[in-house]
Design an enzyme around this catalytic site. Structure first.
Site, PDB file in Angstrom:
ATOM      1  N   TYR A  55       0.823  -1.216   0.000  1.00 31.96           N
ATOM      2  CA  TYR A  55       0.000   0.000   0.000  1.00 31.96           C
ATOM      3  C   TYR A  55       0.855   1.262   0.000  1.00 31.96           C
ATOM      4  CZ  TYR A  55      -3.827  -3.166   0.980  1.00 31.96           C
ATOM      5  OH  TYR A  55      -4.728  -4.192   0.889  1.00 31.96           O
ATOM      6  N   SER A  56       2.057   1.163  -0.532  1.00 30.55           N
ATOM      7  CA  SER A  56       3.019   2.258  -0.463  1.00 30.55           C
ATOM      8  C   SER A  56       2.587   3.459  -1.290  1.00 30.55           C
ATOM      9  CB  SER A  56       4.385   1.765  -0.943  1.00 30.55           C
ATOM     10  OG  SER A  56       5.265   2.841  -1.114  1.00 30.55           O
TER      11      SER A  56
END
Length: 290
Positions: A55-56
């Site tokens: 989920y960067s």
């Protein structure tokens, strides 16, 4: 903004909307990436190689920046098992912007700083000759974008707040934004970092980032480690309720949950604890994304 939870303690809260400084590479991601992108272009690189989790926000920002500048992008993603699953919205956005995703085991990801990590990546079974060449010649940007160039870019954030606040607060992943923010503030100001990951490892990392960027410590800063809600991309009903209420109270768009909601929850709690002197001003840096 007017918020009785702060006003009751004589504290004023401001939001610095860094999430609005660029439509697709917002906030601290732009501040950290811009000097790295200049360095990559000046050195003639045509590919960016970077690292992040599923989920960067950093991966998304790098992919978008690469697309806009005509640079190829390669993202090394923590979690080999993700390769067999449909892409989540964050990784799907990376792929849509042209980023080539390489999924590695968590054990391998922890070795990303080792000299032969890229060599091992070159032997990936799904990499063709062009892909291997791109990885070999790529300009490397660390996880979260935090390196000496990024810290120097984030110094401008503190400089923009000089004389405007007593405390400048930011949520922290890898610590680069806080390292630069503190360096740019004036001597009577302090920076507060709210880590969104568990572990208590950021003190040393921030000190090392300031040494690499400025040759030594700069500014006054400290961390409050209590508000990670279990770790990165974790939250729960309490955080959800707070984020929805805060946005509704102040007519804001939905709060970003990985960083911004945790930061504002922390500041609201600290105000209630009397952590800020009456008459002081606290500024929360909204890093985005929108």
């Amino acid at each position: 903004m007017s918020d009785e939870r702060f006003a009751a303690h004589g504290v004023r809260l401001f939001l610095k909307r860094d999430d609005l400084i660029h439509p697709t590479v917002p906030g601290n991601k732009w501040r950290k990436l811009a000097p790295n992108l200049r360095a990559a272009l000046d050195a003639g690189h045509t590919t960016l190689l970077t690292f992040g989790g599923a989920y960067s926000n950093h991966l998304r920002a790098t992919a978008a920046a690469g697309r806009m500048l005509g640079l190829a992008t390669v993202g090394v993603v923590r979690g080999h098992e993700l390769a067999a699953r449909p892409l989540n919205p964050s990784l799907a956005r990376c792929a849509a912007d042209g980023m080539r995703l390489h999924f590695v085991t968590r054990a391998d990801y922890r070795r990303r700083h080792e000299a032969d990590f890229t060599d091992r990546l070159l032997h990936d079974a799904d990499a063709d000759a062009a892909g291997r060449r791109a990885v070999r010649d790529a300009f490397r940007i660390p996880e979260g974008g935090s390196n000496s160039l990024a810290v120097q870019g984030c110094k401008a954030l503190g400089e923009e707040l000089r004389g405007r606040t007593d405390v400048a607060a930011v949520a922290c992943g890898t610590g680069g934004t806080l390292a630069g923010l503190a360096a740019g503030l004036g001597p009577d100001q302090r920076a507060l970092g709210v880590p969104v990951l568990r572990g208590g490892f950021l003190d040393g990392d921030i000190g090392e980032l300031q040494r690499s960027a400025f040759g030594g410590p700069r500014g006054r800063w400290h961390l409050d480690e209590r508000f990670h809600f279990g770790g990165y991309a974790r939250g729960g009903p309490q955080l959800e309720e707070f984020a929805s209420d805060f946005a509704a109270r102040h007519g804001l768009p939905p709060l970003e949950r990985l960083y911004v909601a945790k930061l504002l929850f922390a500041l609201t709690t600290l105000a209630g604890e009397g952590a800020f002197a009456p008459g002081s001003t606290v500024t929360a840096v909204v890093t985005g994304p929108r």
